[in-house]
Design a protein around this motif. Structure first.
Motif, mmCIF file in Angstrom:
data_model
loop_
_atom_site.group_PDB
_atom_site.id
_atom_site.type_symbol
_atom_site.label_atom_id
_atom_site.label_comp_id
_atom_site.label_asym_id
_atom_site.label_seq_id
_atom_site.Cartn_x
_atom_site.Cartn_y
_atom_site.Cartn_z
ATOM 1 N N SER A 24 0.829 -1.205 0.000
ATOM 2 C CA SER A 24 0.000 0.000 0.000
ATOM 3 C C SER A 24 0.859 1.249 0.000
ATOM 4 O O SER A 24 0.551 2.235 -0.685
ATOM 5 C CB SER A 24 -0.932 -0.007 1.210
ATOM 6 N N HIS A 180 -6.762 4.985 -0.101
ATOM 7 C CA HIS A 180 -6.605 3.636 0.444
ATOM 8 C C HIS A 180 -7.157 3.605 1.857
ATOM 9 O O HIS A 180 -6.701 4.367 2.720
ATOM 10 C CB HIS A 180 -5.143 3.209 0.461
ATOM 11 N N SER A 182 -7.251 1.435 5.081
ATOM 12 C CA SER A 182 -6.510 0.315 5.654
ATOM 13 C C SER A 182 -7.445 -0.841 5.971
ATOM 14 O O SER A 182 -8.532 -0.655 6.531
ATOM 15 C CB SER A 182 -5.777 0.759 6.916
ATOM 16 N N THR A 183 -7.045 -2.032 5.583
ATOM 17 C CA THR A 183 -7.859 -3.218 5.790
ATOM 18 C C THR A 183 -7.785 -3.667 7.245
ATOM 19 O O THR A 183 -6.923 -3.225 8.014
ATOM 20 C CB THR A 183 -7.368 -4.362 4.896
ATOM 21 N N ARG A 184 -8.680 -4.564 7.607
ATOM 22 C CA ARG A 184 -8.623 -5.133 8.950
ATOM 23 C C ARG A 184 -7.268 -5.792 9.191
ATOM 24 O O ARG A 184 -6.699 -5.674 10.284
ATOM 25 C CB ARG A 184 -9.761 -6.144 9.131
ATOM 26 N N ARG A 185 -6.735 -6.456 8.188
ATOM 27 C CA ARG A 185 -5.427 -7.096 8.357
ATOM 28 C C ARG A 185 -4.346 -6.051 8.622
ATOM 29 O O ARG A 185 -3.501 -6.233 9.507
ATOM 30 C CB ARG A 185 -5.061 -7.920 7.120
ATOM 31 N N GLU A 186 -4.355 -4.956 7.859
ATOM 32 C CA GLU A 186 -3.358 -3.911 8.077
ATOM 33 C C GLU A 186 -3.492 -3.293 9.465
ATOM 34 O O GLU A 186 -2.487 -3.048 10.154
ATOM 35 C CB GLU A 186 -3.495 -2.822 7.010
#
Length: 245
Positions: A24, A180, A182-186
């Motif tokens: 990212s 962008h 941020s995803t749950r994983r990030e």
């Protein structure tokens, strides 16, 4: 151990001090500096992690960073020397809000540093003063993904939801050209890395007089994340252009 030292330990395994992964970061920089020969400014650069990545990827790019931390700037210089990038990186030890330059910049960065200016819109106002016509701003800040608890607001500060955040940015005269969320994983990877790094340091240094404090801090912060804001707080990174130059 002071706050800056604890932060440095916490980010040992996640040098980007925001919940954004390497892919990212790379894509955001590509969108913010599409030519590869831009002049880039980071307001609140810390150890200049964003700038060093941009410089390494683009041999014709030049960068400047501003931060109040002497230790962080020293680390940035050491990293630039090690990578052979020192000739294209200028670092300034001062308040980011007080920085003035004789020239403008094609990309102005402030990711996770809006607190230094008093919020998102004041940070954009500061960036506008450094931006060349047609240039980009790359800014990263938090938002509420769902209704937060009072404790979460008191802990992290006043944020809006994502749609309202974008409405405010647009009303301030900016057009998003990339973004962008941020995803749950990030988000989770960032928190695990921070508090895990602190805990590991404490366990590896049991005789250090700061060991107990560091382990207590890791335990406290991990609990706050899991119980107070994990399910409500998000992070968005935006690449912006001025709607009218």
């Amino acid at each position: 151990m002071n706050r800056e030292q604890i932060s440095e330990l916490a980010h040992a395994d996640h040098p980007i001090k925001s919940p954004i992964d390497d892919d990212s970061v790379r894509l955001l920089l590509e969108r913010g500096a599409p030519r590869g020969d831009e002049r880039v400014l980071d307001l609140g650069c810390g150890g200049a992690e964003w700038l060093l990545r941009a410089l390494a990827a683009h041999p014709e790019l030049h960068a400047e960073g501003v931060d109040i931390s002497e230790d962080a700037l020293l680390r940035a210089r050491e990293s630039a020397d090690r990578l052979g990038l020192q000739g294209r990186l200028a670092l300034h030890h001062q308040e980011a809000a007080e920085f003035r330059s004789p020239h403008s910049f094609d990309l102005v960065l402030s990711v996770g540093s809006t607190h230094a200016f008093g919020g998102l819109l004041p940070t954009l106002a500061a960036a506008r003063g450094h931006l060349a016509p047609g240039g980009h701003v790359l800014i990263g800040d938090g938002f509420w993904d769902r209704e937060p608890s009072r404790e979460a607001v008191e802990m992290l500060g006043e944020f809006a939801d994502l749609a309202t955040t974008l409405d405010r940015v647009v009303a301030d005269g900016w057009t998003p050209v990339h973004g962008h969320v941020s995803t749950r994983r990030e988000l989770d990877d960032y928190e695990w890395a921070c508090w895990g790094s602190l805990a590991s340091w404490a366990l590896d240094h049991p005789a250090d007089p700061d060991s107990a404090q560091v382990l207590e801090t890791a335990t406290l912060r991990r609990g706050e994340w899991l119980r107070v804001y994990r399910d409500t707080w998000g992070f968005v990174s935006l690449v912006l252009r001025r709607t009218s130059d």
